[in-house]
Design a protein around this motif. Structure first.
Motif, short mmCIF file in Angstrom:
data_model
loop_
_atom_site.label_atom_id
_atom_site.label_comp_id
_atom_site.label_asym_id
_atom_site.label_seq_id
_atom_site.Cartn_x
_atom_site.Cartn_y
_atom_site.Cartn_z
N LEU A 357 155.68 92.62 36.26
CA LEU A 357 154.97 93.88 35.44
C LEU A 357 154.20 93.09 34.36
O LEU A 357 153.31 93.83 33.91
CB LEU A 357 156.38 94.42 34.99
CG LEU A 357 156.78 95.70 35.62
CD1 LEU A 357 158.03 96.40 34.76
CD2 LEU A 357 155.73 96.63 36.13
N VAL A 358 154.66 92.09 34.12
CA VAL A 358 154.26 91.56 32.52
C VAL A 358 152.76 90.56 32.82
O VAL A 358 151.87 90.12 32.00
CB VAL A 358 154.86 90.34 31.97
CG1 VAL A 358 156.30 91.26 31.43
CG2 VAL A 358 155.14 89.22 32.79
N ASP A 359 152.45 90.59 34.48
CA ASP A 359 151.07 90.01 34.73
C ASP A 359 150.02 91.02 35.34
O ASP A 359 150.30 91.49 36.19
CB ASP A 359 151.25 88.92 35.60
CG ASP A 359 150.29 87.93 36.13
OD1 ASP A 359 149.08 88.37 35.84
OD2 ASP A 359 150.43 86.76 36.55
N ALA A 360 148.80 90.84 34.62
CA ALA A 360 147.88 92.19 34.88
C ALA A 360 147.38 91.74 36.28
O ALA A 360 146.49 92.77 37.00
CB ALA A 360 146.68 92.13 34.16
N ARG A 361 147.52 90.50 36.72
CA ARG A 361 146.92 90.42 38.37
C ARG A 361 147.90 90.87 39.65
O ARG A 361 147.31 91.16 40.30
CB ARG A 361 147.12 88.82 38.59
CG ARG A 361 146.05 88.03 37.44
CD ARG A 361 146.16 86.39 37.85
NE ARG A 361 147.85 85.97 37.43
CZ ARG A 361 147.86 84.76 37.70
NH1 ARG A 361 147.20 83.88 38.20
NH2 ARG A 361 149.28 84.53 37.36
N ASN A 362 149.01 91.40 39.04
CA ASN A 362 149.99 91.90 40.19
C ASN A 362 149.98 93.43 40.18
O ASN A 362 149.28 94.08 39.37
CB ASN A 362 151.37 91.57 39.68
CG ASN A 362 151.69 90.14 39.52
OD1 ASN A 362 151.17 89.24 40.52
ND2 ASN A 362 152.58 89.51 38.63
N THR A 363 150.45 93.95 41.42
CA THR A 363 150.47 95.44 41.56
C THR A 363 151.64 95.77 42.25
O THR A 363 152.31 95.08 43.04
CB THR A 363 149.43 95.42 42.82
OG1 THR A 363 148.02 95.13 42.49
CG2 THR A 363 149.46 96.91 43.12
N VAL A 364 152.03 96.76 41.63
CA VAL A 364 153.31 97.48 42.24
C VAL A 364 152.87 98.91 42.78
O VAL A 364 152.13 99.50 42.36
CB VAL A 364 154.15 97.69 40.93
CG1 VAL A 364 155.58 98.29 41.38
CG2 VAL A 364 154.73 96.62 40.18
N LEU A 365 153.24 98.68 43.96
CA LEU A 365 152.97 99.79 44.79
C LEU A 365 154.10 100.80 45.09
O LEU A 365 154.93 100.54 45.72
CB LEU A 365 152.10 99.36 46.23
CG LEU A 365 151.74 100.17 47.07
CD1 LEU A 365 150.48 101.17 46.67
CD2 LEU A 365 151.19 99.41 48.49
N MET A 366 154.00 102.18 44.36
CA MET A 366 155.24 102.90 44.61
C MET A 366 154.83 103.92 45.88
O MET A 366 153.79 104.43 46.17
CB MET A 366 155.08 103.87 43.36
CG MET A 366 155.06 102.89 42.16
SD MET A 366 156.54 102.09 42.04
CE MET A 366 158.14 103.17 42.32
N ILE A 367 155.82 104.14 46.68
CA ILE A 367 155.68 104.87 48.11
C ILE A 367 156.76 105.94 47.85
O ILE A 367 157.84 105.47 47.37
CB ILE A 367 155.70 104.09 49.40
CG1 ILE A 367 157.00 103.26 49.40
CG2 ILE A 367 154.52 102.96 49.25
CD1 ILE A 367 157.19 102.63 50.64
N GLY A 368 156.72 107.07 48.41
CA GLY A 368 157.68 108.04 48.65
C GLY A 368 158.01 108.60 47.29
O GLY A 368 157.24 108.56 46.24
N TYR A 369 159.09 109.50 47.07
CA TYR A 369 159.24 110.51 46.05
C TYR A 369 160.07 109.54 45.03
O TYR A 369 160.81 108.80 45.28
CB TYR A 369 160.22 111.40 46.65
CG TYR A 369 160.50 112.56 45.39
CD1 TYR A 369 159.44 113.72 45.39
CD2 TYR A 369 161.71 112.70 44.66
CE1 TYR A 369 159.64 114.44 44.41
CE2 TYR A 369 161.74 113.40 43.63
CZ TYR A 369 160.70 114.58 43.58
OH TYR A 369 160.75 115.46 42.60
#
Length: 491
Positions: A357-369
């Motif tokens: 979370l603390v690194d702007a290069r990363n992505t968190v991809l949320m799927i589903g409800y």
């Protein structure tokens, strides 16, 4: 006589919800009859703290009189309370489909283990206000609960007594998920369970019962449409962009259902050379790996060509040991990580969040409800920081959401399902949805079906019908056993 008094009359059949009433979690629906009380699903409350705390309360008095339990599918919000329910005195049988039996065991064992680990960690680090912190239930409690499990094939009619029988219909939500048809004193009551998509990555569309006098229906996406785009395209864009920025892609996902869907999409993308074949993929969930093996065991529940379920695991590194989580986090270079839980309520995914979370290069991809009150919903709402294990972490990573991969039918698909009966039911009862979604769907149903629609309120009994015993006929139980099962794929 009002509904509350009617529910006490032994000549009526009534319905009460003790969870998943104006919320999407804690499913427990009690069908009360003169001779048997049937509990459909027995799930944990998840999400907001006020909901989670309810798991620690003693069950309502009505639930102490349950004679039979029927489980629609294996997700924690539908089966996660079973060990505690048995611990509190339930001695009856629990009926489910064969894949649900295997997956429920996986999920319940994992739930108990996580609770034991979290309690131990809280006691060692001192961040719990309870002294000592204790798990809601233990692995031993799960072992006891498993002794009550009984499996039935879809379409196999099973008689509970002379006037009540039931059967399952595959619902397409996850492997083994089923809708439930109960023939009760000459009336037919259908519980939709969680309904899946009509164009799923791995599963066939829901198989529909023929008739229903009353329908108890989920409404998770009662106010939304998923869109027609292939979610694989969104995955490819997110992966390519993250690799370009030399970051990591974290995909929180439910270990049962969504993890396997994502693995198949990644396999498709690599196989078509749309994303780099060299990018490593880690599945950091032993339970998801075990659930994946269930795909191979129950291949007749899938729409995949022969052998493809095996191929989708190729090139995926499975982290069985918790120590491998730390090794994966330290590993340099872009990578794709799938980890549970899907709503970020617990599990190994939290360790990745702390670092990614603390690194702007990363992505968190949320799927589903993402239920209200979960970290997943908070991230989608663009909060600036997230609290994990007593500490706050700034959200600098890119947060993306993909709705097309949801395991829940959207409004159009829900309408397709409810319109599939030979004739409209007498009444529809909405459960498993947040208030705004339920109200929108209630209005839609009322306008299109012209039938009464009730949004279930927690603990409030609803009278379904009265029984005239002089007109009752004994069900031909000997004939029930002759009915052939229904194929999950062919219907």
């Amino acid at each position: 006589m009002n509904n509350e008094n009617d529910a006490l009359n032994n000549e009526v059949v009534s319905l009460q919800s003790f969870g998943a009433a104006e919320t999407v979690t804690g499913s427990k629906h009690l069908l009360q009859t003169p001779d048997l009380n049937i509990l459909v699903d027995c799930g944990l409350f998840q999400g907001m703290k006020s909901l989670r705390e309810r798991n620690w309360e003693m069950p309502p008095a009505e639930l102490s009189a349950v004679d039979v339990m029927i489980l629609t599918h294996a997700h924690l919000d539908h089966c996660g309370y079973i060990p505690l329910f048995v611990k509190n005195g339930y001695r009856g049988k629990i009926y489910m489909s064969p894949p649900t039996r295997d997956l429920a065991e996986l999920i319940l064992r994992d739930s108990a283990k996580l609770q034991e680990e979290d309690a131990d960690k809280a006691n060692r680090r001192g961040y719990s206000k309870h002294r000592p912190a204790e798990p809601l239930y233990t692995t031993k409690d799960v072992e006891t609960a498993l002794q009550h499990f009984v499996t039935l094939e879809p379409g196999q009619t099973f008689g509970l007594n002379d006037h009540i029988c039931f059967k399952f219909f595959p619902a397409g939500h996850i492997l083994g998920a089923c809708s439930l048809e109960i023939n009760c004193y000459g009336k037919t009551i259908v519980f939709s369970g969680d309904l899946g998509r009509y164009h799923s990555e791995l599963l066939p569309p829901p198989v529909h019962p023929v008739k229903a006098d009353f329908v108890v229906m989920e409404s998770t996406y009662g106010d939304r449409l998923h869109g027609a785009d292939d979610p694989a395209e969104a995955f490819a864009l997110a992966i390519k962009d993250t690799v370009f920025r030399r970051g990591n892609l974290l995909i929180p996902c439910f270990a049962v259902g969504r993890a396997q869907d994502v693995m198949h999409i990644l396999w498709r993308l690599k196989n078509a050379q749309i994303i780099p074949q060299s990018i490593p993929v880690f599945l950091d969930s032993p339970m998801a790996a075990s659930a994946g093996r269930s795909l191979l065991k129950y291949a007749d529940w899938l729409t995949l060509p022969p052998g493809e379920a095996v191929q989708m695991f190729s090139g995926v590194t499975i982290n069985q040991d918790y120590r491998l989580t730390e090794k994966t986090i330290r590993q340099k270079g872009s990578k794709i990580v799938l980890a549970a839980s899907g709503m970020l309520t617990g599990g190994r995914v939290l360790e990745y969040l702390k670092h990614y979370l603390v690194d702007a290069r990363n992505t968190v991809l949320m799927i589903g409800y993402q239920a209200e009150g979960t970290r997943g919903r908070a991230l989608l709402n663009q909060v600036p920081e997230i609290k994990i294990h007593g500490q706050y972490y700034p959200v600098k990573a890119r947060i993306l959401g993909i709705g097309g991969l949801s395991a829940h039918a959207d409004q159009t698909e829900l309408l397709t399902w409810i319109k599939g009966f030979e004739q409209a039911p007498n009444e529809v009862f909405l459960v498993h949805g947040e208030p705004c979604a339920q109200e929108a769907f209630r209005v839609k149903l009322k306008d299109e079906l012209r039938v009464p629609v009730t949004i279930m309120k927690e603990g409030r009994p609803k009278l379904l019908f009265r029984i005239n015993r002089s007109e009752l006929k004994v069900l031909p139980l000997s004939e029930m056993a002759k009915q052939p099962p229904v194929s999950p794929v062919e219907g």
